[in-house]
Design an enzyme around this catalytic site. Structure first.
Site, mmCIF file in Angstrom:
data_model
loop_
_atom_site.group_PDB
_atom_site.id
_atom_site.type_symbol
_atom_site.label_atom_id
_atom_site.label_comp_id
_atom_site.label_asym_id
_atom_site.label_seq_id
_atom_site.Cartn_x
_atom_site.Cartn_y
_atom_site.Cartn_z
ATOM 1 N N SER A 8 -86.915 102.767 -17.960
ATOM 2 C CA SER A 8 -87.142 102.138 -16.664
ATOM 3 C C SER A 8 -85.879 102.249 -15.821
ATOM 4 O O SER A 8 -84.768 102.097 -16.325
ATOM 5 C CB SER A 8 -87.502 100.663 -16.854
ATOM 6 O OG SER A 8 -87.474 99.979 -15.617
ATOM 7 N N GLU B 11 -93.309 99.693 -11.504
ATOM 8 C CA GLU B 11 -92.919 101.017 -11.988
ATOM 9 C C GLU B 11 -93.916 101.525 -13.029
ATOM 10 O O GLU B 11 -94.314 102.699 -13.003
ATOM 11 C CB GLU B 11 -91.510 100.959 -12.586
ATOM 12 C CG GLU B 11 -90.972 102.310 -13.028
ATOM 13 C CD GLU B 11 -89.553 102.225 -13.584
ATOM 14 O OE1 GLU B 11 -88.951 103.294 -13.811
ATOM 15 O OE2 GLU B 11 -89.053 101.103 -13.801
ATOM 16 N N CYS C 47 -83.520 96.604 -20.222
ATOM 17 C CA CYS C 47 -82.789 95.340 -20.078
ATOM 18 C C CYS C 47 -81.652 95.207 -21.077
ATOM 19 O O CYS C 47 -80.713 94.447 -20.846
ATOM 20 C CB CYS C 47 -83.739 94.159 -20.241
ATOM 21 S SG CYS C 47 -84.949 94.026 -18.911
ATOM 22 N N GLU D 96 -90.371 96.262 -12.644
ATOM 23 C CA GLU D 96 -90.734 97.078 -13.802
ATOM 24 C C GLU D 96 -92.246 97.191 -13.940
ATOM 25 O O GLU D 96 -92.772 98.250 -14.318
ATOM 26 C CB GLU D 96 -90.124 96.489 -15.068
ATOM 27 C CG GLU D 96 -90.174 97.424 -16.260
ATOM 28 C CD GLU D 96 -89.272 96.963 -17.391
ATOM 29 O OE1 GLU D 96 -89.811 96.631 -18.467
ATOM 30 O OE2 GLU D 96 -88.042 96.928 -17.197
ATOM 31 N N GLU E 242 -71.863 102.365 -12.292
ATOM 32 C CA GLU E 242 -73.062 102.319 -11.453
ATOM 33 C C GLU E 242 -73.254 100.958 -10.794
ATOM 34 O O GLU E 242 -73.906 100.849 -9.760
ATOM 35 C CB GLU E 242 -74.315 102.627 -12.292
ATOM 36 C CG GLU E 242 -74.310 103.971 -12.981
ATOM 37 C CD GLU E 242 -73.830 103.889 -14.414
ATOM 38 O OE1 GLU E 242 -74.305 104.686 -15.237
ATOM 39 O OE2 GLU E 242 -72.973 103.016 -14.718
ATOM 40 N N LYS F 163 -73.359 92.981 -22.863
ATOM 41 C CA LYS F 163 -73.376 92.718 -21.421
ATOM 42 C C LYS F 163 -71.978 92.865 -20.811
ATOM 43 O O LYS F 163 -71.835 93.152 -19.621
ATOM 44 C CB LYS F 163 -73.920 91.308 -21.157
ATOM 45 C CG LYS F 163 -75.410 91.166 -21.408
ATOM 46 C CD LYS F 163 -76.227 91.967 -20.414
ATOM 47 C CE LYS F 163 -77.713 91.825 -20.660
ATOM 48 N NZ LYS F 163 -78.521 92.655 -19.740
ATOM 49 N N GLU G 22 -71.876 96.457 -20.095
ATOM 50 C CA GLU G 22 -72.771 96.767 -18.978
ATOM 51 C C GLU G 22 -72.131 96.426 -17.638
ATOM 52 O O GLU G 22 -72.241 97.185 -16.665
ATOM 53 C CB GLU G 22 -74.083 96.001 -19.138
ATOM 54 C CG GLU G 22 -75.096 96.281 -18.035
ATOM 55 C CD GLU G 22 -76.353 95.452 -18.184
ATOM 56 O OE1 GLU G 22 -77.449 96.030 -18.264
ATOM 57 O OE2 GLU G 22 -76.236 94.203 -18.214
ATOM 58 N N CYS H 211 -82.647 88.900 -27.666
ATOM 59 C CA CYS H 211 -81.395 88.363 -27.126
ATOM 60 C C CYS H 211 -80.971 87.066 -27.813
ATOM 61 O O CYS H 211 -79.774 86.767 -27.886
ATOM 62 C CB CYS H 211 -81.528 88.123 -25.625
ATOM 63 S SG CYS H 211 -81.910 89.612 -24.683
#
Length: 674
Positions: free
Chosen positions: A319, A282, A299, A279, A366, A358, A361, A503
């Protein structure tokens, strides 16, 4: 400012700017029972559990009554005690009382208060009719039979997350908390953050458990089961075993995971360092080449889904880096499995996360390798605690152990990922070292630390002044995005975390998940960071070696394929299109105009009206079936219109007439002439 003194059960107490009588009473050392009161949310005042008697006023709800100088308050009179018991009984009569099998048994507020109030029997019968349990979400379970209508989930979702997934419907005895149109959770705009679970006092909202699936994998002799643990878990898991929030329990947690039966115990810090490197590169690339700014972190899966649903025009700003969880899963399935002589199907990757999103996710298409999920199962902190207890492990008597290598080493920059501002500070540490010719030493970036909803900072790196923002809570994210879009504010990089405090305040953390607990966990994470020998992600030799060995270095085509992804506009709500024109049995042209939030704000309602007017003027209204639909999933391309099976994007009021004549009317019957 409220000043003066009140008398609480014979003791004089200073008001000291207390918002309500309840705060004054608690300062006096009396813990009045409450259900609907939550110090971090607006006052609701519905449950009446906190009633007190005020001389000259009678019974009042202490949560919604401001204190006044000279008040004489009685908290435990025969009348208040009798009414509280009756309220408990009424709630229990309308509540599914299968407590022994409830996921909140032992931490249920209704259960605790019934015991505290001495309620041993219920005089009002049982729940007459049970409603179906909603198990459609990948992360949450809703059991309406356990709801006590406290409204905490409603206010949390509206006020902190700005979503309003939950609300009250119907009246009187039929009142219930539900989603829009009563749709299942998987069909509405829920981002799976789990903050509603964090405030639900009963078992009406719980985390969807994957504990049994993980036990099955552990007991399968043909599987190698590896586990990764997120940084915020190590400063919260101990709360379930008598430790204070923030107390380090890393070594005991690792030992417990091995006793449970995991074959390899790894640390998500490893891929958090990898995420920071990718990142950071990037961000530097976008600054150098003029890419889309600000760069938003990706994230947090709840934030990503929020952006997909409500801000599709910003998806190019996100990102492309996968989250540390998904980078770890990709490494395990694509590289580590091969190194230990196993196929991706033979290796089961389990994550232990503070976050309920999560789970969602890990199910994204993907993130698969050869059709196999990179992360097979996600356990929350509470689910891990359940497994430890189920296995009969005495947590506090365990000798500390360390993570396995090579995927068990992380820097202090990775540890602080669990706190709001941690990702941004980690990137700052990386970029500062990359852009400076000499050793910059230790970088502690205090302006982005803390639990404030929105934090802003500026710093000069490599001759460039960078403007940064950190936000937690999606309602705060919406405020910041509006400022960016209006031109009021500009940033080079923005960190977004959906949960309060980051988190460490995730929906899968232990109860109570309140400000005091979050502050304790945050303090614990920064203490771990100070104790780490490795300060920056590039100091982690295991990560830099892995990048060289598996990908030929960082930030190249190989890492982009395995460690990066991209996101797309997402339908916010499922449902059939709404008819807006008269029906006929034979209609050759079906036209659906998106009236979802993104398209509506760009004028889709006016375009729909324009189409209706044109159809009438041309005499083809009977041959065009017009509908409004919730989403055509092209939110980043202006207003979308579906003509039969063709989707047309970038429709505006200026080009609507031309599109209607050239793309819609020519398909209608009978033939017409422009």
């Amino acid at each position: 400012m409220s000043t003066g003194k009140v008398t609480v059960d014979g003791h004089v107490v200073e008001i000291n700017d207390a918002r309500n009588i309840l705060e004054v009473v608690r300062r006096a050392g009396i813990k009045l029972p409450t259900f609907c009161y939550h110090s971090e949310l607006s006052v609701y005042g519905a449950c009446r559990m906190c009633m007190v008697e005020v001389e000259g006023r009678g019974l009042v709800a202490s949560c919604s009554t401001p204190p006044a100088d000279g008040m004489v308050i009685h908290t435990s009179t025969p009348r208040t005690r009798r009414l509280r018991r009756m309220i408990i009984e009424l709630l229990l009569a309308n509540h599914d009382r299968e407590c022994t099998s409830c996921g909140r048994s032992g931490s249920c507020k209704l259960q605790q208060l019934a015991r505290q109030m001495g309620v041993t029997e219920v005089r009002f019968g049982h729940l007459d009719k049970k409603m179906p349990v909603d198990n459609t979400s990948p992360a949450l379970v809703k059991n309406p039979n356990k709801c006590i209508l406290c409204g905490d989930c409603v206010r949390m979702c509206k006020e902190v997350q700005g979503l309003g997934i939950w609300d009250f419907a119907f009246r009187g005895s039929k009142t219930r908390v539900t989603t829009a149109f009563g749709k299942p959770l998987q069909e509405v705009a829920c981002v799976n953050c789990g903050q509603c679970v964090a405030v639900c006092p009963t078992g009406a909202l719980t985390v969807k458990s994957e504990v049994e699936k993980v036990w099955d994998a552990i007991h399968d002799p043909d599987k190698v089961v590896v586990v990764q643990v997120a940084p915020a878990v190590r400063v919260a898991i101990g709360e379930e075993f008598g430790l204070l929030p923030g107390e380090k329990a890393t070594g005991q947690m690792v030992a417990a995971l091995r006793k449970i039966g995991f074959d390899r115990v790894f640390d998500t810090l490893f891929t958090a360092d990898m995420t920071t490197i990718e990142e950071g590169m990037e961000l530097l690339g976008r600054l150098e080449k003029g890419g889309r700014l600000p760069l938003f972190t990706s994230c947090c899966p709840a934030w990503v889904k929020y952006a997909e649903q409500f801000h599709a025009d910003l998806l190019e700003n996100l990102s492309t880096c996968r989250s540390p969880q998904q980078m770890f899963g990709s490494l395990v399935k694509k590289h580590y499995a091969r190194e230990i002589g196993r196929s991706p199907e033979q290796v089961v990757c389990v994550s232990v996360m503070p976050c309920t999103a999560k789970k969602f996710e890990a199910r994204r298409p993907e993130f698969t390798t050869g059709g196999v999920p990179d992360v097979d199962f996600v356990l929350t902190t509470m689910e891990l605690a359940q497994m430890i207890k189920e296995a009969g492990i005495v947590f506090n008597e365990l000798e500390p152990e360390v993570f396995d290598n090579p995927l068990g080493m992380g820097s202090g920059a990775a540890v602080i990922y669990g706190a709001s501002g941690g990702v941004m500070e980690s990137v700052v540490r990386f970029v500062a070292a990359q852009q400076s010719p000499g050793d910059v030493g230790r970088v502690d970036f205090y302006p982005v630390r803390g639990i404030q909803g929105i934090k802003e900072a500026e710093l000069e790196i490599g001759g460039q002044n960078l403007k940064l923002a950190v936000v937690n809570g999606l309602a705060n994210a919406e405020k910041l995005i509006n400022r960016i879009k209006s031109g009021e504010a500009f940033y080079h990089a923005v960190e977004v975390m959906a949960c309060p405090g980051g988190c460490l305040g995730g929906g899968g953390q232990p109860y109570p998940n309140n400000t005091a607990s979050r502050l304790g966990r945050m303090k614990g994470l920064y203490a771990l960071d100070r104790a780490e020998q490795l300060h920056r992600p590039q100091d982690n030799i295991f990560v830099t070696r892995a990048l060289e060995r598996w990908f030929g270095g960082p930030a190249n085509a190989n890492t982009h394929q395995a460690l990066h992804t991209r996101y797309y506009p997402r339908r916010r709500i499922s449902g059939k299109p709404v008819e807006v024109s008269d029906r006929r049995e034979e209609r050759p042209v079906e036209v659906a105009v998106c009236v979802g939030t993104n398209c509506y704000l760009k004028g889709s309602y006016d375009i729909l009206n324009k189409f209706m007017t044109l159809a009438r003027q041309m005499g083809i209204a009977d041959y065009v079936q017009l509908k409004g639909t919730f989403c055509l999933e092209h939110c980043d391309r202006g207003v979308s219109v579906k003509v039969n099976d063709e989707i047309i994007t970038n429709v505006t009021l200026d080009n609507a007439e031309e599109i209607f004549k050239t793309r819609i009317a020519i398909k209608a019957e009978p033939p017409w002439v422009v």
